[in-house]
Enzyme design. Structure first.
Site, PDB file in Angstrom:
ATOM      1  N   GLU A   1       7.406   0.257  15.912  1.00 39.00           N
ATOM      2  CA  GLU A   1       8.471   0.779  15.068  1.00 39.00           C
ATOM      3  C   GLU A   1       8.662   2.251  15.439  1.00 39.00           C
ATOM      4  O   GLU A   1       7.981   2.780  16.316  1.00 39.00           O
ATOM      5  CB  GLU A   1       8.085   0.646  13.597  1.00 39.00           C
ATOM      6  CG  GLU A   1       7.909  -0.791  13.161  1.00 39.00           C
ATOM      7  CD  GLU A   1       7.701  -0.946  11.660  1.00 39.00           C
ATOM      8  OE1 GLU A   1       6.842  -0.250  11.108  1.00 39.00           O
ATOM      9  OE2 GLU A   1       8.410  -1.770  11.048  1.00 39.00           O
TER      10      GLU A   1
ATOM     11  N   ASN B   1       0.800  -1.232   0.000  1.00 37.28           N
ATOM     12  CA  ASN B   1       0.000   0.000   0.000  1.00 37.28           C
ATOM     13  C   ASN B   1       0.835   1.284   0.000  1.00 37.28           C
ATOM     14  O   ASN B   1       0.464   2.273  -0.602  1.00 37.28           O
ATOM     15  CB  ASN B   1      -1.018  -0.002   1.149  1.00 37.28           C
ATOM     16  CG  ASN B   1      -0.363  -0.003   2.506  1.00 37.28           C
ATOM     17  OD1 ASN B   1       0.675  -0.633   2.695  1.00 37.28           O
ATOM     18  ND2 ASN B   1      -0.940   0.697   3.439  1.00 37.28           N
TER      19      ASN B   1
ATOM     20  N   GLU C   1       3.536  -5.454  12.320  1.00 42.48           N
ATOM     21  CA  GLU C   1       2.641  -4.294  12.120  1.00 42.48           C
ATOM     22  C   GLU C   1       1.516  -4.773  11.221  1.00 42.48           C
ATOM     23  O   GLU C   1       1.728  -5.001  10.028  1.00 42.48           O
ATOM     24  CB  GLU C   1       3.398  -3.146  11.451  1.00 42.48           C
ATOM     25  CG  GLU C   1       4.582  -2.624  12.236  1.00 42.48           C
ATOM     26  CD  GLU C   1       4.180  -2.028  13.569  1.00 42.48           C
ATOM     27  OE1 GLU C   1       3.030  -1.575  13.707  1.00 42.48           O
ATOM     28  OE2 GLU C   1       5.009  -2.043  14.491  1.00 42.48           O
TER      29      GLU C   1
ATOM     30  N   CYS D   1      -3.275   1.535   6.355  1.00 37.35           N
ATOM     31  CA  CYS D   1      -3.670   0.818   7.574  1.00 37.35           C
ATOM     32  C   CYS D   1      -4.241   1.778   8.615  1.00 37.35           C
ATOM     33  O   CYS D   1      -4.955   1.367   9.517  1.00 37.35           O
ATOM     34  CB  CYS D   1      -2.467   0.080   8.140  1.00 37.35           C
ATOM     35  SG  CYS D   1      -1.076   1.174   8.425  1.00 37.35           S
TER      36      CYS D   1
HETATM   37  P1  NAD Z   1       0.026  -9.365   3.128  1.00 35.72           P
HETATM   38  O1  NAD Z   1       0.057  -9.852   4.530  1.00 35.72           O
HETATM   39  O2  NAD Z   1      -0.718 -10.144   2.123  1.00 35.72           O
HETATM   40  O3  NAD Z   1       1.513  -9.239   2.548  1.00 35.72           O
HETATM   41  C1  NAD Z   1       2.492  -8.435   3.147  1.00 35.72           C
HETATM   42  C2  NAD Z   1       3.861  -8.951   2.743  1.00 35.72           C
HETATM   43  O4  NAD Z   1       4.046 -10.239   3.294  1.00 35.72           O
HETATM   44  C3  NAD Z   1       4.048  -9.117   1.238  1.00 35.72           C
HETATM   45  O5  NAD Z   1       5.381  -8.791   0.902  1.00 35.72           O
HETATM   46  C4  NAD Z   1       3.806 -10.592   1.033  1.00 35.72           C
HETATM   47  O6  NAD Z   1       4.445 -11.126  -0.105  1.00 35.72           O
HETATM   48  C5  NAD Z   1       4.419 -11.165   2.304  1.00 35.72           C
HETATM   49  N1  NAD Z   1       3.926 -12.482   2.712  1.00 35.72           N
HETATM   50  C6  NAD Z   1       2.723 -13.053   2.484  1.00 35.72           C
HETATM   51  N2  NAD Z   1       2.688 -14.288   3.033  1.00 35.72           N
HETATM   52  C7  NAD Z   1       3.877 -14.489   3.635  1.00 35.72           C
HETATM   53  C8  NAD Z   1       4.441 -15.565   4.364  1.00 35.72           C
HETATM   54  N3  NAD Z   1       3.777 -16.677   4.596  1.00 35.72           N
HETATM   55  N4  NAD Z   1       5.685 -15.431   4.849  1.00 35.72           N
HETATM   56  C9  NAD Z   1       6.365 -14.287   4.649  1.00 35.72           C
HETATM   57  N5  NAD Z   1       5.907 -13.249   3.943  1.00 35.72           N
HETATM   58  C10 NAD Z   1       4.662 -13.340   3.441  1.00 35.72           C
HETATM   59  O7  NAD Z   1      -0.488  -7.869   3.206  1.00 35.72           O
HETATM   60  P2  NAD Z   1      -0.797  -6.904   1.999  1.00 35.72           P
HETATM   61  O8  NAD Z   1      -2.082  -7.332   1.366  1.00 35.72           O
HETATM   62  O9  NAD Z   1       0.416  -6.746   1.157  1.00 35.72           O
HETATM   63  O10 NAD Z   1      -1.010  -5.512   2.764  1.00 35.72           O
HETATM   64  C11 NAD Z   1      -2.221  -5.097   3.284  1.00 35.72           C
HETATM   65  C12 NAD Z   1      -2.254  -5.315   4.787  1.00 35.72           C
HETATM   66  O11 NAD Z   1      -1.157  -4.693   5.405  1.00 35.72           O
HETATM   67  C13 NAD Z   1      -3.487  -4.712   5.430  1.00 35.72           C
HETATM   68  O12 NAD Z   1      -4.010  -5.622   6.363  1.00 35.72           O
HETATM   69  C14 NAD Z   1      -2.941  -3.480   6.143  1.00 35.72           C
HETATM   70  O13 NAD Z   1      -3.687  -3.054   7.252  1.00 35.72           O
HETATM   71  C15 NAD Z   1      -1.597  -3.964   6.543  1.00 35.72           C
HETATM   72  N6  NAD Z   1      -0.726  -2.834   6.821  1.00 35.72           N
HETATM   73  C16 NAD Z   1      -0.366  -2.580   8.112  1.00 35.72           C
HETATM   74  C17 NAD Z   1       0.447  -1.496   8.407  1.00 35.72           C
HETATM   75  C18 NAD Z   1       0.870  -1.180   9.805  1.00 35.72           C
HETATM   76  O14 NAD Z   1       1.787  -0.392   9.959  1.00 35.72           O
HETATM   77  N7  NAD Z   1       0.251  -1.749  10.827  1.00 35.72           N
HETATM   78  C19 NAD Z   1       0.902  -0.669   7.357  1.00 35.72           C
HETATM   79  C20 NAD Z   1       0.506  -0.963   6.063  1.00 35.72           C
HETATM   80  C21 NAD Z   1      -0.296  -2.051   5.792  1.00 35.72           C
END
Ligand code: NAD
Length: 480
Positions: free
Chosen positions: A461, A150, A248, A282
């Site tokens: 963080e 995002n 996060e 997020c």
């Molecule tokens: P996601 O969990 O699908 O993927 C995030 C990252 O993790 C990607 O690089 C993905 O390839 C990797 N990943 C997926 N499965 C994995 C595994 N089994 N092992 C290791 N890595 C793996 O999330 P997304 O769809 O890319 O992002 C959206 C989500 O992120 C939303 O839920 C949003 O709220 C959250 N988010 C949180 C914050 C925060 O600071 N709390 C900030 C931004 C986004």
């Protein structure tokens, strides 16, 4: 077709398998580049490079680390326009947001930790009678940094900068949906003279390349930002290996609007906190609770301003909302609109996918959507939608507002609108979120701890917290 490649041991290299995935421009719905489909073998190469680089980098004087990181920040600023364009094409976000937020913040992340490296100090505990304790911190080793789609370069650098500043070496993986700016960033690291192996970027799928980073025994700590479901999986893998974890995760943030607020500011900024980056932040406040006496007035003004937002080509400066990141994500978000109506919700504006003209005709666009008539317990108000969709609900008392705010399994951020100082503090103390904004939103000071409670994550963080995370403690007791 442009090929993105991995950055391992100071070199840009193709994945060992030779396999690539298609990378789609979401505003056009078309493949426009290829991204490595890396496997555990590529991760192994990256970890070996990081292990080899660790002794020298961890012992490099903080001043020298500062110089290199500072240079990288300079190069990001030099290439701001190019990086912003790449981010907009890769993610679907507006070019104006990429220029004003994503890329400048990526440079700030690096600059902030470049200098922090020199100010990070040890503690001492002096016992007047017989002893002195001093507590030192050592870079923890090879670390894994995994980021979502995002805010691609913004969040990737938010992890990498403190890790490198602390003296760790890194195996990073950006989202497979938005790999372009991390690839351009690897070139800037080479230009800035970052020694080989200090940062390695492995592109590919989460379940394959990401999982291999988590599972690798030589990766001592994992900093992850992404969805709560993925976070649980990562924790399940990493916990039995006793890896240090920073998670996060998702949010379902409340936005509480009290009758004594500065009305115009509350409406204007609630529009921002609802729809910036297509609601794909997020920290967006997707549940808006408004005190009964101003509910009708607020809802009317909010809907009016929502209708005025321009959804369009992300490359046009006048566009307010660009494309959603992928077809799959858009289907998920649209699915919640069907659910909301099944749950008794009424859509006041929006609710439809949009077909644009010209080169964006196949893109993933939708109208910003406002829903009323739902209670706080329904799935629409409990689950993270992560799109341009908000619900508005009335409340009667401060206690009720707090109970509504705390009614989900998440606890990332909350926003309060009130001119009553006592109320602001009282409510801020009772809302279970890691970040509270009073009369503002996304107002960030990089020194402050950033992260969530409950299912929004583990750890924080930002500021010293991130440097503490990437270091291991040792207490030395000297008997006098
Ligand atoms: P996601 O969990 O699908 O993927 C995030 C990252 O993790 C990607 O690089 C993905 O390839 C990797 N990943 C997926 N499965 C994995 C595994 N089994 N092992 C290791 N890595 C793996 O999330 P997304 O769809 O890319 O992002 C959206 C989500 O992120 C939303 O839920 C949003 O709220 C959250 N988010 C949180 C914050 C925060 O600071 N709390 C900030 C931004 C986004």
């Amino acid at each position: 077709m442009q090929k993105i490649v991995n950055y391992i041991n100071g070199k840009l290299i193709e994945p060992l398998s030779g396999q690539f995935l298609e990378n789609i421009n979401p505003a056009e719905g078309k493949v426009y580049s290829l991204v490595p489909d890396s496997t555990a073998d590529d991760v192994q190469l990256a970890v070996e490079a990081a292990q080899k680089a660790f002794p020298a980098w961890s012992k490099t004087a903080a001043e020298e680390r500062t110089k290199i990181l500072w240079k990288i920040a300079d190069l990001i600023e030099r290439d701001l326009d190019q990086l912003a364009l790449a981010e907009s094409i890769d993610n679907g976000k507006t070019i104006s947001l990429a220029k004003s937020l994503d890329i400048p913040r990526a440079a700030s992340n690096i600059r902030f930790y470049a200098t922090a490296a020199q100010h990070f100090a040890s503690e001492a505990h002096v016992n007047e009678e017989d002893s002195v304790n001093y507590t030192t911190r050592f870079p923890i080793g090879v670390v894994g940094c995994i980021s979502p789609w995002n805010l691609p370069l913004y969040l990737f650098t938010w992890k990498i900068a403190p890790a490198l500043a602390a003296g760790c070496t890194v195996v990073g993986k950006p989202s497979e949906l938005t790999p372009m700016t991390a690839y351009l960033f690897s070139k800037l690291c080479m230009e800035a003279g970052l020694p080989a192996g200090v940062l390695n970027i492995v592109h590919g799928l989460g379940g394959k390349a990401g999982q291999a980073i988590i599972e690798h025994p030589a990766v001592t700590a994992i900093s992850f930002t992404g969805g709560t479901v993925t976070g649980k999986k990562i924790a399940a893998t990493a916990a039995p290996m006793f890896k240090k974890l920073s998670l996060e995760l998702g949010g379902k943030n409340p936005n509480l609007v009290f009758a004594d607020c500065d009305f115009d500011q509350a409406v204007k900024n609630s529009i921002r906190s609802s729809f910036t980056n297509q609601g794909e932040i997020c920290l967006c406040g997707s549940r808006i609770f408004v005190e009964h006496s101003i509910y009708d007035r607020f809802t009317e003004a909010f809907v009016k301003q929502t209708k005025a937002l321009v959804v369009g080509d992300p490359l046009q400066e006048a566009t307010n909302l660009g494309a959603l990141v992928s077809e799959m994500h858009m289907k998920k978000v649209m699915g919640y609109l069907t659910l909301a109506q099944q749950e008794g919700g009424k859509i006041l504006t929006g609710g439809h996918a949009l077909k644009l003209e010209g080169h964006c005709a196949q893109g993933y666009f939708m109208e910003p959507t406002v829903i009323v008539g739902l209670d706080e317990k329904c799935r629409t108000n409990q689950e993270e939608i992560f799109g341009p969709v908000v619900t508005i609900m009335p409340f009667d008392t401060e206690e009720q507002a707090i109970a509504y705010a705390n009614s989900t399994p998440y606890g990332l951020s909350a926003t309060l609108w009130t001119e009553n100082l006592k109320r602001a503090h009282r409510v801020a103390h009772q809302v279970k979120s890691g970040i509270i904004w009073i009369n503002c939103w996304l107002h960030r000071d990089l020194r402050t701890p950033f992260g969530g409670m409950k299912q929004s994550g583990v750890g924080r963080e930002g500021g010293w917290e991130a440097l503490r995370f990437f270091t291991e403690l040792k207490n030395v007791c000297v008997k006098l």
